[in-house]
Design a protein around this motif. Structure first.
Motif, PDB file in Angstrom:
ATOM      1  N   ASN A  66       0.826  -1.217   0.000  1.00  0.00           N
ATOM      2  CA  ASN A  66       0.000   0.000   0.000  1.00  0.00           C
ATOM      3  C   ASN A  66       0.851   1.253   0.000  1.00  0.00           C
ATOM      4  O   ASN A  66       2.012   1.254   0.419  1.00  0.00           O
ATOM      5  N   ASP A  67       0.244   2.332  -0.490  1.00  0.00           N
ATOM      6  CA  ASP A  67       0.945   3.607  -0.661  1.00  0.00           C
ATOM      7  C   ASP A  67       1.434   4.185   0.656  1.00  0.00           C
ATOM      8  O   ASP A  67       2.519   4.767   0.726  1.00  0.00           O
ATOM      9  N   GLU A 102       8.457  -7.330  -9.963  1.00  0.00           N
ATOM     10  CA  GLU A 102       8.123  -6.152  -9.161  1.00  0.00           C
ATOM     11  C   GLU A 102       6.672  -6.241  -8.695  1.00  0.00           C
ATOM     12  O   GLU A 102       5.823  -6.833  -9.373  1.00  0.00           O
ATOM     13  N   VAL A 103       6.399  -5.653  -7.514  1.00  0.00           N
ATOM     14  CA  VAL A 103       5.016  -5.672  -7.010  1.00  0.00           C
ATOM     15  C   VAL A 103       4.522  -4.235  -6.849  1.00  0.00           C
ATOM     16  O   VAL A 103       5.311  -3.303  -6.708  1.00  0.00           O
ATOM     17  N   SER A 104       3.199  -4.073  -6.844  1.00  0.00           N
ATOM     18  CA  SER A 104       2.569  -2.753  -6.841  1.00  0.00           C
ATOM     19  C   SER A 104       1.494  -2.698  -5.758  1.00  0.00           C
ATOM     20  O   SER A 104       1.024  -3.744  -5.286  1.00  0.00           O
ATOM     21  N   ALA A 137       9.368   6.154  -9.087  1.00  0.00           N
ATOM     22  CA  ALA A 137       8.722   4.865  -9.373  1.00  0.00           C
ATOM     23  C   ALA A 137       7.926   4.381  -8.168  1.00  0.00           C
ATOM     24  O   ALA A 137       7.017   3.577  -8.295  1.00  0.00           O
ATOM     25  N   TYR A 138       8.300   4.870  -6.974  1.00  0.00           N
ATOM     26  CA  TYR A 138       7.583   4.479  -5.762  1.00  0.00           C
ATOM     27  C   TYR A 138       6.510   5.509  -5.378  1.00  0.00           C
ATOM     28  O   TYR A 138       5.538   5.176  -4.717  1.00  0.00           O
ATOM     29  N   LEU A 139       6.760   6.783  -5.733  1.00  0.00           N
ATOM     30  CA  LEU A 139       6.049   7.881  -5.082  1.00  0.00           C
ATOM     31  C   LEU A 139       5.171   8.733  -6.003  1.00  0.00           C
ATOM     32  O   LEU A 139       4.224   9.352  -5.533  1.00  0.00           O
ATOM     33  N   ARG A 187       6.694   1.171 -16.705  1.00  0.00           N
ATOM     34  CA  ARG A 187       5.929   0.261 -15.848  1.00  0.00           C
ATOM     35  C   ARG A 187       4.425   0.583 -15.839  1.00  0.00           C
ATOM     36  O   ARG A 187       3.635  -0.223 -15.397  1.00  0.00           O
ATOM     37  N   GLU A 188       4.082   1.790 -16.226  1.00  0.00           N
ATOM     38  CA  GLU A 188       2.690   2.265 -16.283  1.00  0.00           C
ATOM     39  C   GLU A 188       2.022   2.283 -14.916  1.00  0.00           C
ATOM     40  O   GLU A 188       0.818   2.078 -14.786  1.00  0.00           O
ATOM     41  N   GLY A 189       2.777   2.475 -13.859  1.00  0.00           N
ATOM     42  CA  GLY A 189       2.201   2.562 -12.508  1.00  0.00           C
ATOM     43  C   GLY A 189       3.309   2.464 -11.478  1.00  0.00           C
ATOM     44  O   GLY A 189       4.447   2.125 -11.817  1.00  0.00           O
TER      45      GLY A 189
END
Lengths: 143, 324, 391
Positions: free
Chosen positions: B32-33, B117-119, B49-51, B61-63
């Protein structure tokens, strides 16, 4: 769109040095780093617990060291790099009041896959080597 | 430890190899953010890429993604660990080591590999086993064994996203842990001082006051260093001293690489220096790169404060312009 | 005056423990294992021993070794000082005791947990006696506090004076490793070693790199010395002490004789060599093989010069011609030395020199070995001995 530059595989050579970074080891960084990595072992937030194991103060947990090592690598590479592995050996503890200097260099580069390996070392000014190891990243072909 | 004791502990500990520490356990919270932002702020990591959702949407990565180094964070046990952990294979292994006197513990290596990678929104499952235990080893900390856990991380689709190997040394401590410094003051190591006795105390006290003295026989005038109670030339025990100008020449030198000793600053060059007065002195060469130090080089010394507790003569190249 | 000890003391038994990096046992256990092995080799009983000689640095009291073995009465016990300088000094003590009748059968021993216990590479910063501490105090504050750093200081100047290069240091390191590879008791047993590995190894104190430095080992070594009369009845061929000497030269310090007019040399060994040759009636040409104390590679070179195998500064060419190899002029450190077998403070060297005369080395030269040289550590008060077949 891209004010965030990412190095491409043609812009990197074996032997390239990464810009060194000095990181102040504060009580805040030690305690908050432990919480951000959900490491609630008392030695990382309780001075009394740390002193009971023979250290003068709370000391940095491993996941924070690992986070700092990754940050050091991606600060250099830029955000489009993909982190493939972080392999680190632990040395002397990081304790508030110290300054850790992180430095590194490119040790291998595979131009086909874009995989680069960085040798990274973080040394504190009091006890010497805190962490030493390698970070592997894949760099994009073009930006 | 006798061979019998070694056999006994090894028959117990090696039985742990392959045992599960955590069965596959999904994290209580999805990626989670909020936790990513907190982690990034504290690490000082500004990676978009994280923020940065906008930047990330237009990236390859498109997100946004989670920092790979957070892989182990998602499944960590919470604040209850301050009150103790539920027994599992690892805590049982640790207790077994403790019962044989291998009470010391030191995390030595951690290696994470990332396959995917995870989102935000993904959920990470961790499974951990005790993967291997070394043979008995002599280490700098004491005799002990290394054990290594292997954690495997999968996402909600059952896809493997990464692994972590964590190596721990369990050892017989060679000595009690050092007591904490008073008031928690950081005990900064200093250079190892010479003990001071009848025959050398005066020399080191002069050094504390910024002077290098050379002992001189009161009877025949012969100079001698290091100090000793009798003149080897005339056997007189009467002496005084002269102060060296610290003009000198390098007779030999070595750069100390290994082992590095806490309290010493590296690079570190030691040299035998012939002083203009005629006696030799061992001291450090500073003010130039170690590769510039040569036999025959002229040097000029000054007594400097090296650390909180230490005054020592340090020699600079005589022509460097950097000398005092 | 030259002492008359030739052929008055004979080595009749030798013993080593297993050498390791972690013995898992006490130093006393290592000592009694080594002594028992030497007694068995000689075909004696523990009660035949009436004297003991070891190092001041050894932690195993003679009386503890005696009680553990059931030796009974001891009429001689003498210790030798100065680290590895004591190796042949213990033989010197034993020879004096036997030739004067103070004892009939003396065991020389040394046992240490040199890797899992106190390590020499850690330097002198730890527990040391007060008198010694004053001495080391002239060096510790500057960081000059390990054996490698002291030897490096001599080596740098000696290489400067003579022009000898690291090619010669490598040849010393390499030749012993070739021997060690063929000795099942050696750490280097079965290992390859080449110039690339030597050059790539980490710097310790320049110019010394890792493979210029000896092992740190756990283990024990012992030899039994007795009278020629007794030796004739025992099961091993006797190996006589033909000459043995110790020497501390003018202006000597322990490892730091930096105050001599020219300090890149070992005058104490030159004096010991002269005296051993005089006692034995032998000269350098009579020496067939050698065990030369090798805590560090360059110190072998200085000793070759001190014993007259070549002149000052000529040892580099001497060894590069293959002199130390099995078919060379002076097969040396055929057990692998302390660089490659184990660091037992030179007493494993006395064991090997005895084997060379017996003809039982793992790397026995093809030529006859009538006279073998064995030496003690240098940079400190030192010495050496020549061993030969008992008449």
């Amino acid at each position: 769109m891209n004010e965030h530059k990412t190095l491409t595989r043609t812009e990197v050579s074996v032997g390239d040095k990464l810009p060194a970074a000095d990181i102040d080891i504060t009580t805040g960084l030690v305690v908050c780093g432990a919480l951000a990595t959900r490491d609630f072992e008392p030695v990382h937030h309780s001075k009394a617990a740390a002193q009971a194991v023979g250290l003068p103060d709370v000391f940095m947990n491993i996941l924070t060291s690992q986070g700092l090592m990754t940050r050091f690598a991606t600060d250099w590479s830029g955000p489009e790099a993909i982190v493939k592995s972080v392999d680190l050996r632990l040395g002397a503890p990081n304790v508030p009041g110290m300054v850790m200097t992180v430095s590194g260099e490119v040790t291998t580069l595979d131009e086909d896959s874009g995989l680069v390996e960085l040798a990274v070392i973080g040394e504190n000014n009091i006890w010497g080597m805190h962490m030493q190891g390698t970070v592997q990243l894949t760099l994009p072909k073009e930006s | 430890m006798t061979t019998d004791e070694q056999k006994a502990i090894e028959s117990e500990i090696y039985a742990f190899v392959g045992q599960q520490v955590y069965p596959p356990t999904p994290a209580a919270d999805d990626v989670n953010d909020a936790m990513i932002r907190q982690w990034a702020e504290i690490m000082g990591d500004t990676n978009p890429a994280y923020l940065d959702k906008d930047w990330a949407a237009s990236s390859s990565r498109e997100g946004t993604i989670a920092p790979p180094a957070m892989m182990y964070v998602w499944g960590q046990e919470g604040f209850q660990v301050t009150k103790g952990r539920a027994p599992n294979a690892m805590s049982n292994l640790v207790s077994t080591f403790d019962s044989y006197g291998y009470t010391g513990v030191l995390g030595t290596n951690v290696k994470q590999e990332y396959f995917k990678e995870v989102s935000p929104g993904d959920n990470i499952t961790i499974e951990m086993i005790i993967d291997n235990i070394s043979e008995r080893k002599a280490t700098g900390r004491g005799t002990g064994y290394f054990f290594e856990t292997l954690s495997t991380f999968t996402d909600q689709h059952g896809e493997k996203i990464g692994t972590q190997r964590f190596k721990v040394l369990k050892f017989i401590p060679q000595e009690q842990p050092a007591t904490a410094a008073p008031e928690g003051k950081l005990d900064v190591p200093s250079r190892i001082a010479s003990p001071r006795g009848h025959d050398n105390k005066w020399w080191w006290e002069a050094c504390d006051n910024g002077k290098v003295l050379i002992q001189r026989c009161d009877n025949c005038g012969a100079l001698r260093h290091p100090p000793r109670p009798m003149c080897g030339e005339c056997n007189s025990m009467e002496w005084d001293s002269i102060e060296s100008t610290l003009d000198g020449e390098v007779l030999s030198h070595t750069e100390i690489h290994h082992p590095k000793i806490p309290g010493y600053q590296y690079p570190l060059v030691c040299a035998v220096i012939k002083l203009a007065e005629g006696t030799n002195l061992v001291a450090n060469i500073v003010g130039c790169s170690p590769s510039e130090v040569q036999i025959g080089m002229k040097v000029k010394g000054v007594v400097e404060q090296i650390d909180e507790k230490t005054m020592l003569p340090q020699f600079y190249p005589a022509q460097s312009g950097r000398n005092p | 005056m030259i002492a008359n000890v030739k052929n008055k003391a004979v080595i009749v038994g030798i013993g080593n423990t297993t050498f390791s990096k972690d013995s898992g046992v006490s130093e006393l256990s290592l000592a009694v294992q080594a002594v028992k092995a030497a007694i068995d080799d000689a075909g004696l009983k523990p009660s035949d021993i009436d004297g003991m000689a070891t190092f001041t640095m050894d932690t195993n009291d003679e009386i503890e070794v005696a009680r553990a073995l059931g030796v009974g009465e001891l009429t001689f016990y003498g210790r030798s000082h100065y680290g590895g300088g004591a190796a042949t000094s213990c033989l010197h003590q034993a020879t004096m005791a036997i030739s004067t009748g103070m004892a009939e059968t003396v065991v020389v021993y040394r046992a240490l947990n040199g890797r899992s216990g106190h390590r020499f590479s850690g330097g002198v910063a730890g527990d040391i006696t007060t008198a010694d501490a004053i001495h080391w105090g002239w060096y510790m504050p500057y960081g000059l506090l390990t054996p490698a750093s002291w030897v490096a200081m001599f080596t740098q100047r000696w290489m400067h004076n003579t022009g000898v290069t690291k090619d010669a240091l490598f040849e010393v390191a390499h030749s012993t490793r070739v021997y060690g590879a063929n000795n099942p008791a050696a750490f280097f047993h079965g290992r390859n070693f080449d110039r690339a590995e030597y050059d790539a190894a980490r710097m310790i104190a320049d110019p010394l790199q890792l493979f210029d430095c000896c092992q740190e080992s756990d283990g024990g070594s012992a030899v039994i010395v007795t009278t020629p009369e007794r030796a004739r009845d025992l099961k091993q061929p006797g190996v006589s002490v033909l000459g043995v000497a110790q020497c501390a030269a003018d202006n000597q310090e322990q490892m730091t004789s930096f105050y001599r007019e020219e300090f890149a040399g070992i005058p104490e060994m030159e004096t010991a060599a002269k005296n051993v040759y005089a006692m034995s009636g032998l000269c350098v040409d009579d020496i067939d093989a050698a065990v030369i104390y090798d805590a560090f590679s360059p110190i072998v070179l200085w000793q070759l010069e001190a014993w007259g195998f070549c002149g000052y500064g000529e040892s580099g060419d001497f060894v590069k011609d293959g002199a130390l190899r099995t078919n060379g002029r002076l097969p040396t450190n055929t057990h692998g030395g302390q660089l490659s077998e184990a660091y037992i403070h030179g007493v494993n060297g006395i064991v090997e020199a005895t084997r060379l005369v017996r003809g039982t080395s793992a790397n026995q030269p093809k030529k006859a070995v009538n006279h073998a040289l064995v030496t003690s550590g240098v940079g400190i008060p030192t010495g050496g001995a020549i061993l030969g077949k008992m008449n």
